[in-house]
Write a protein that holds these residues in place. Sequence first.
Motif, PDB file in Angstrom:
ATOM      1  N   LEU A  11       0.854  -1.188   0.089  1.00 26.80           N
ATOM      2  CA  LEU A  11      -0.034   0.026   0.047  1.00 26.80           C
ATOM      3  C   LEU A  11       0.913   1.120  -0.123  1.00 26.80           C
ATOM      4  CD1 LEU A  11      -2.965  -0.567   2.632  1.00 26.80           C
ATOM      5  CD2 LEU A  11      -3.130   0.249   0.193  1.00 26.80           C
ATOM      6  N   VAL A  12       0.469   2.261  -0.777  1.00 24.53           N
ATOM      7  CA  VAL A  12       1.317   3.577  -0.780  1.00 24.53           C
ATOM      8  C   VAL A  12       0.208   4.688  -1.058  1.00 24.53           C
ATOM      9  CG1 VAL A  12       1.781   3.152  -3.281  1.00 24.53           C
ATOM     10  CG2 VAL A  12       3.090   4.874  -1.854  1.00 24.53           C
ATOM     11  N   PHE A 100      -4.994  -5.243  23.148  1.00 23.41           N
ATOM     12  CA  PHE A 100      -4.770  -6.348  23.777  1.00 23.41           C
ATOM     13  C   PHE A 100      -4.970  -7.678  22.937  1.00 23.41           C
ATOM     14  CE2 PHE A 100      -5.166  -3.667  27.779  1.00 23.41           C
ATOM     15  CZ  PHE A 100      -3.800  -3.243  27.944  1.00 23.41           C
ATOM     16  N   GLY A 101      -5.806  -7.389  21.943  1.00 27.01           N
ATOM     17  CA  GLY A 101      -6.008  -8.230  20.904  1.00 27.01           C
ATOM     18  C   GLY A 101      -6.298  -7.618  19.764  1.00 27.01           C
ATOM     19  N   PRO A 102      -5.282  -6.952  19.111  1.00 21.74           N
ATOM     20  CA  PRO A 102      -5.615  -5.999  18.041  1.00 21.74           C
ATOM     21  C   PRO A 102      -5.968  -6.681  16.489  1.00 21.74           C
ATOM     22  CG  PRO A 102      -3.265  -6.467  18.072  1.00 21.74           C
ATOM     23  CD  PRO A 102      -4.130  -7.274  19.280  1.00 21.74           C
ATOM     24  N   TYR A 103      -6.605  -5.528  15.831  1.00 24.40           N
ATOM     25  CA  TYR A 103      -6.753  -5.749  14.500  1.00 24.40           C
ATOM     26  C   TYR A 103      -5.376  -5.839  13.691  1.00 24.40           C
ATOM     27  CZ  TYR A 103     -11.866  -4.516  15.294  1.00 24.40           C
ATOM     28  OH  TYR A 103     -12.843  -4.447  15.653  1.00 24.40           O
ATOM     29  N   PHE A 104      -5.167  -6.881  13.021  1.00 26.79           N
ATOM     30  CA  PHE A 104      -3.665  -7.034  12.410  1.00 26.79           C
ATOM     31  C   PHE A 104      -3.864  -6.162  11.192  1.00 26.79           C
ATOM     32  CE2 PHE A 104      -3.959 -10.828  15.071  1.00 26.79           C
ATOM     33  CZ  PHE A 104      -2.990 -10.718  15.893  1.00 26.79           C
ATOM     34  N   CYS A 105      -3.933  -4.870  11.129  1.00 25.69           N
ATOM     35  CA  CYS A 105      -3.828  -4.107  10.031  1.00 25.69           C
ATOM     36  C   CYS A 105      -3.033  -2.862  10.264  1.00 25.69           C
ATOM     37  CB  CYS A 105      -5.359  -3.400   9.861  1.00 25.69           C
ATOM     38  SG  CYS A 105      -6.638  -4.765   9.501  1.00 25.69           S
ATOM     39  N   GLN A 106      -2.596  -2.410   9.273  1.00 26.13           N
ATOM     40  CA  GLN A 106      -1.779  -1.001   9.158  1.00 26.13           C
ATOM     41  C   GLN A 106      -2.392  -0.307   8.170  1.00 26.13           C
ATOM     42  OE1 GLN A 106       2.287  -2.706   8.205  1.00 26.13           O
ATOM     43  NE2 GLN A 106       2.790  -0.903   9.236  1.00 26.13           N
ATOM     44  N   PRO A 107      -3.308   0.555   8.741  1.00 24.65           N
ATOM     45  CA  PRO A 107      -4.174   1.550   7.662  1.00 24.65           C
ATOM     46  C   PRO A 107      -3.198   2.532   7.150  1.00 24.65           C
ATOM     47  CG  PRO A 107      -5.119   1.458  10.092  1.00 24.65           C
ATOM     48  CD  PRO A 107      -3.682   0.839  10.137  1.00 24.65           C
ATOM     49  N   VAL A 108      -3.393   2.822   6.079  1.00 27.57           N
ATOM     50  CA  VAL A 108      -3.169   3.870   5.249  1.00 27.57           C
ATOM     51  C   VAL A 108      -4.195   4.996   4.869  1.00 27.57           C
ATOM     52  CG1 VAL A 108      -1.775   5.111   2.808  1.00 27.57           C
ATOM     53  CG2 VAL A 108      -1.089   2.900   4.477  1.00 27.57           C
ATOM     54  N   ILE A 109      -4.246   6.180   5.495  1.00 24.26           N
ATOM     55  CA  ILE A 109      -5.596   7.194   5.381  1.00 24.26           C
ATOM     56  C   ILE A 109      -5.027   8.174   4.558  1.00 24.26           C
ATOM     57  CG2 ILE A 109      -7.041   8.664   6.529  1.00 24.26           C
ATOM     58  CD1 ILE A 109      -6.513   6.765   9.041  1.00 24.26           C
ATOM     59  N   VAL A 136       3.411   7.941   2.260  1.00 22.93           N
ATOM     60  CA  VAL A 136       3.462   6.907   3.332  1.00 22.93           C
ATOM     61  C   VAL A 136       3.132   5.626   2.519  1.00 22.93           C
ATOM     62  CG1 VAL A 136       2.323   8.293   5.329  1.00 22.93           C
ATOM     63  CG2 VAL A 136       1.060   7.024   3.744  1.00 22.93           C
ATOM     64  N   VAL A 137       3.743   4.487   3.401  1.00 23.20           N
ATOM     65  CA  VAL A 137       3.690   3.152   2.706  1.00 23.20           C
ATOM     66  C   VAL A 137       3.512   1.950   3.711  1.00 23.20           C
ATOM     67  CG1 VAL A 137       5.132   3.563   0.999  1.00 23.20           C
ATOM     68  CG2 VAL A 137       6.121   2.583   3.029  1.00 23.20           C
ATOM     69  N   ALA A 138       2.718   0.902   3.409  1.00 20.08           N
ATOM     70  CA  ALA A 138       2.532  -0.101   4.496  1.00 20.08           C
ATOM     71  C   ALA A 138       2.520  -1.301   3.870  1.00 20.08           C
ATOM     72  CB  ALA A 138       0.938   0.137   5.055  1.00 20.08           C
ATOM     73  N   GLY A 139       2.603  -2.485   4.392  1.00 16.24           N
ATOM     74  CA  GLY A 139       2.350  -3.729   3.766  1.00 16.24           C
ATOM     75  C   GLY A 139       3.801  -4.534   3.668  1.00 16.24           C
ATOM     76  N   THR A 140       3.870  -5.915   3.167  1.00 14.28           N
ATOM     77  CA  THR A 140       4.923  -6.525   2.973  1.00 14.28           C
ATOM     78  C   THR A 140       5.986  -6.186   2.158  1.00 14.28           C
ATOM     79  OG1 THR A 140       3.874  -8.040   1.501  1.00 14.28           O
ATOM     80  CG2 THR A 140       3.815  -8.672   3.535  1.00 14.28           C
ATOM     81  N   ALA A 141       5.598  -5.109   1.202  1.00 12.75           N
ATOM     82  CA  ALA A 141       6.373  -4.464   0.198  1.00 12.75           C
ATOM     83  C   ALA A 141       6.830  -3.287   0.764  1.00 12.75           C
ATOM     84  CB  ALA A 141       5.935  -4.534  -1.107  1.00 12.75           C
ATOM     85  N   SER A 142       6.594  -2.692   2.004  1.00 10.78           N
ATOM     86  CA  SER A 142       7.019  -1.365   2.403  1.00 10.78           C
ATOM     87  C   SER A 142       8.485  -1.171   2.178  1.00 10.78           C
ATOM     88  CB  SER A 142       6.533  -1.256   3.857  1.00 10.78           C
ATOM     89  OG  SER A 142       7.242  -2.212   4.898  1.00 10.78           O
TER      90      SER A 142
END
Length: 204
Positions: A11-12, A100-109, A136-142
Amino acid sequence: MSIFEYNGSALVAMVGHNCFAIASDRRLGVQLQTVATDFQRIFKIHDKLFIGLSGLASDAQTLYQRLVFRHKLYQLREERDMKPETFASLVSSMQYEKRFGPYFCQPVIAGLGDGDKPFICTMDAIGAKELAKDFVVAGTASESLYGACEAMFKPDLEPEELFETISQALLSSVDRDCLSGWGGHVYLVTPTEVKERILKGRMD
């Protein structure tokens, strides 16, 4: 393998002159096996506000549904759309309350705020915001996205130049990451219109 890498993602978001672009890859995988090649990671909140959710696909869809619900409540109460800064704070607080039990997400807004000023930010799984003036970037290709964006980004790009820049950065980055790719999905947002484009990428 980290749970954030389970489905793979790239994500970018990038800022231009009174506009922004947000792009993602289209692969949905289960570790190294590809399940779908038309997966949607970028969601529209309203005409000038978009969110991309990298990380675990099931959590991304759950979080998106809860965000739509909260935004509709805001529209009913306030009779206006949410500003990007307000929405970023909402996402951040929703993630932190589940720390303590998060959403396993990295948001990009990404959105256009007052006076059509572009706003972009990303955050981690517990809502720690990272604001930026360029991209801004996120994800496995960050990691490869950081390199490509640092090399290609210029300030105050016009919409079509911005589209070309973000597309080239995305396509060259996902080629260096085996968990993301299979084409791209780009939204280019200006004060008057939203353009959605599908990119063809390497299918391997």
